[in-house]
Design a protein around this motif. Structure first.
Motif, mmCIF file in Angstrom:
data_model
loop_
_atom_site.group_PDB
_atom_site.id
_atom_site.type_symbol
_atom_site.label_atom_id
_atom_site.label_comp_id
_atom_site.label_asym_id
_atom_site.label_seq_id
_atom_site.Cartn_x
_atom_site.Cartn_y
_atom_site.Cartn_z
ATOM 1 N N UNK A 110 41.183 50.676 39.064
ATOM 2 C CA UNK A 110 41.330 50.079 40.959
ATOM 3 C C UNK A 110 42.876 48.764 40.967
ATOM 4 N N UNK A 111 42.116 48.474 39.190
ATOM 5 C CA UNK A 111 43.869 47.323 38.692
ATOM 6 C C UNK A 111 45.091 47.976 37.790
ATOM 7 N N UNK A 112 44.828 49.902 37.753
ATOM 8 C CA UNK A 112 45.927 50.681 36.996
ATOM 9 C C UNK A 112 46.696 51.567 39.039
ATOM 10 N N UNK A 113 46.192 51.027 40.012
ATOM 11 C CA UNK A 113 46.915 51.753 40.508
ATOM 12 C C UNK A 113 47.780 50.534 41.461
ATOM 13 N N UNK A 114 48.833 51.294 42.387
ATOM 14 C CA UNK A 114 49.948 50.163 42.537
ATOM 15 C C UNK A 114 49.390 49.364 44.167
ATOM 16 N N UNK A 115 48.714 49.590 44.530
ATOM 17 C CA UNK A 115 47.935 48.718 45.740
ATOM 18 C C UNK A 115 46.370 48.969 45.404
ATOM 19 N N UNK A 116 45.947 47.734 46.458
ATOM 20 C CA UNK A 116 44.635 47.740 46.771
ATOM 21 C C UNK A 116 43.744 47.495 47.620
ATOM 22 N N UNK A 117 43.274 48.185 48.972
ATOM 23 C CA UNK A 117 43.090 47.427 49.463
ATOM 24 C C UNK A 117 41.400 47.691 49.914
ATOM 25 N N UNK A 118 41.147 47.058 50.605
ATOM 26 C CA UNK A 118 38.841 47.350 49.857
ATOM 27 C C UNK A 118 38.818 46.654 51.533
ATOM 28 N N UNK A 142 47.321 44.213 31.884
ATOM 29 C CA UNK A 142 47.208 44.427 33.680
ATOM 30 C C UNK A 142 46.619 43.816 34.034
ATOM 31 N N UNK A 143 45.424 43.054 33.662
ATOM 32 C CA UNK A 143 45.103 42.147 34.205
ATOM 33 C C UNK A 143 45.746 40.965 34.636
ATOM 34 N N UNK A 144 45.995 40.532 33.333
ATOM 35 C CA UNK A 144 46.417 38.866 33.524
ATOM 36 C C UNK A 144 48.140 38.858 34.477
ATOM 37 N N UNK A 145 48.376 40.026 33.898
ATOM 38 C CA UNK A 145 49.521 40.335 35.386
ATOM 39 C C UNK A 145 50.048 40.929 36.564
ATOM 40 N N UNK A 146 48.600 40.983 36.944
ATOM 41 C CA UNK A 146 47.948 41.637 38.591
ATOM 42 C C UNK A 146 47.697 40.238 38.997
ATOM 43 N N UNK A 147 46.526 39.387 37.953
ATOM 44 C CA UNK A 147 45.714 38.026 39.103
ATOM 45 C C UNK A 147 46.365 36.372 38.204
ATOM 46 N N UNK A 151 42.622 33.733 36.005
ATOM 47 C CA UNK A 151 41.740 34.205 37.083
ATOM 48 C C UNK A 151 41.140 35.705 35.711
ATOM 49 N N UNK A 152 42.374 35.907 35.293
ATOM 50 C CA UNK A 152 41.629 36.899 34.505
ATOM 51 C C UNK A 152 40.686 36.659 33.441
ATOM 52 N N UNK A 153 40.791 35.535 32.884
ATOM 53 C CA UNK A 153 39.584 34.765 31.734
ATOM 54 C C UNK A 153 38.190 34.637 32.322
ATOM 55 N N UNK A 154 38.945 33.781 34.102
ATOM 56 C CA UNK A 154 37.427 33.947 34.713
ATOM 57 C C UNK A 154 36.914 35.495 34.378
ATOM 58 N N UNK A 155 37.409 36.418 35.170
ATOM 59 C CA UNK A 155 36.518 37.806 34.956
ATOM 60 C C UNK A 155 36.116 38.459 33.668
ATOM 61 N N UNK A 164 35.100 39.847 48.316
ATOM 62 C CA UNK A 164 36.475 40.728 48.108
ATOM 63 C C UNK A 164 37.887 38.990 48.911
ATOM 64 N N UNK A 165 37.145 37.478 49.303
ATOM 65 C CA UNK A 165 37.996 36.356 49.834
ATOM 66 C C UNK A 165 38.220 36.048 48.904
ATOM 67 N N UNK A 166 37.997 36.198 47.776
ATOM 68 C CA UNK A 166 38.614 35.436 46.251
ATOM 69 C C UNK A 166 39.288 36.463 45.633
ATOM 70 N N UNK A 167 39.065 38.020 45.416
ATOM 71 C CA UNK A 167 40.136 38.859 45.359
ATOM 72 C C UNK A 167 41.579 38.733 46.206
ATOM 73 N N UNK A 168 41.182 38.531 46.982
ATOM 74 C CA UNK A 168 42.418 38.747 47.957
ATOM 75 C C UNK A 168 43.092 37.376 47.364
ATOM 76 N N UNK A 169 42.874 36.460 47.286
ATOM 77 C CA UNK A 169 43.625 35.063 46.935
ATOM 78 C C UNK A 169 44.147 35.403 45.431
ATOM 79 N N UNK A 170 43.420 35.321 45.071
ATOM 80 C CA UNK A 170 44.058 36.069 43.410
ATOM 81 C C UNK A 170 44.954 36.770 43.213
ATOM 82 N N UNK A 171 45.130 38.195 44.556
ATOM 83 C CA UNK A 171 46.106 39.291 43.604
ATOM 84 C C UNK A 171 44.965 40.416 43.592
ATOM 85 N N UNK A 172 43.952 39.752 43.248
ATOM 86 C CA UNK A 172 43.177 41.089 42.930
ATOM 87 C C UNK A 172 43.095 42.424 44.170
#
Length: 267
Positions: A110-118, A142-147, A151-155, A164-172
């Protein structure tokens, strides 16, 4: 239903469906190996303008199917990274449509896609810390660039799932929709993407991937030449003035834009 990747193409939108329902759509070794070839097939099809990646039924992908990893953790990781890199390098817009679990290798895809809708209720996690597996350097970046690094370290450190709330807030993820509205929204947005200029999208995708700064002027000149030679800029302006839908002619593969030495990865 046998584990497999299923491809359907309708009106310029190719949908790749991860299918392994008895294992929450976990990716088998064969599925990891098959994905790059399937993506190459879609990239070569002029009729394909957008790619949607999703899972069968009520979940996206629960990661790697551990029962099929008979070749060792490193081989499994390498196969997942190869699939991820093929998806990230796909030359047309990609959208992950996520419901249910998006975990481990599933989140990697999912992170390798351009966009993510959940869909509401989806959960996200990257879980190598549960198995003592070293997450690949390219996947970590790639994860660091995205979130972002926090957040990358947390995950990665915790292997905990986030909602989904946190994923949306962090840009995932980019958008969150009710479960029964997700497919309609993704189809709607994919049609929008398919109607837009492939030339603009391809150039934007290249620049967003981070080509070397010393190549910026050269690549900008290249894309400007493509716009002039294809007539797409003139067509876009004319369509705007005439209040009609544009008929863009440039497609991925219609020029040397896809050659290895013109992309950031080949620099």
């Amino acid at each position: 239903m046998e584990p497999a990747l299923h491809l359907d193409t309708v009106d310029g939108v190719a949908t790749v469906r991860i299918t392994n329902p008895t294992k929450r759509n976990a990716m088998t070794t064969d599925m990891w190996r098959a994905l790059p070839g399937l993506l190459a097939k879609c990239a070569a099809e002029e009729a394909v303008r957008v790619l949607v990646l999703t899972g069968e039924g009520d979940t996206f992908c629960a990661g790697a199917d551990i029962t099929t990893l008979t070749e060792g953790a490193e081989t499994s990781r390498d196969l997942a990274v190869a699939a991820e890199e093929a998806l990230a390098a796909f030359p047309k817009p990609t959208v992950a449509a996520v419901r249910g679990h998006c975990v481990g290798g599933g989140c990697q895809l999912a992170a390798a896609c351009d966009l993510r809708f959940a869909a509401e209720g989806a959960s996200f996690g990257i879980t190598p810390a549960r198995l003592g597996i070293v997450y690949a350097a390219s996947s970590t970046r790639r994860l660091v660039e995205l979130v972002g690094p926090a957040t990358a370290k947390y995950l990665l450190f915790s292997a905990e799932l986030i909602d989904t709330d946190r994923a949306l807030r962090t840009g995932l993820v980019d958008e969150v929709w009710p479960r029964d509205a997700l497919d309609k929204r993704v189809a709607e947005f994919a049609r929008v993407l398919a109607s837009r200029s492939q030339l603009t999208q391809a150039a934007a995708k290249e620049f967003a991937a981070g080509a070397r700064p010393d190549q910026d002027a050269e690549r900008l000149a290249y894309w400007a030449e493509q716009a002039r030679d294809s007539g797409d800029t003139a067509e876009g302006v004319a369509a705007f003035l005439e209040r009609r839908a544009p008929r863009f002619g440039w497609t991925v593969g219609s020029s040397s834009a896809g050659r290895a030495d013109s992309s950031p990865s080949g620099a």
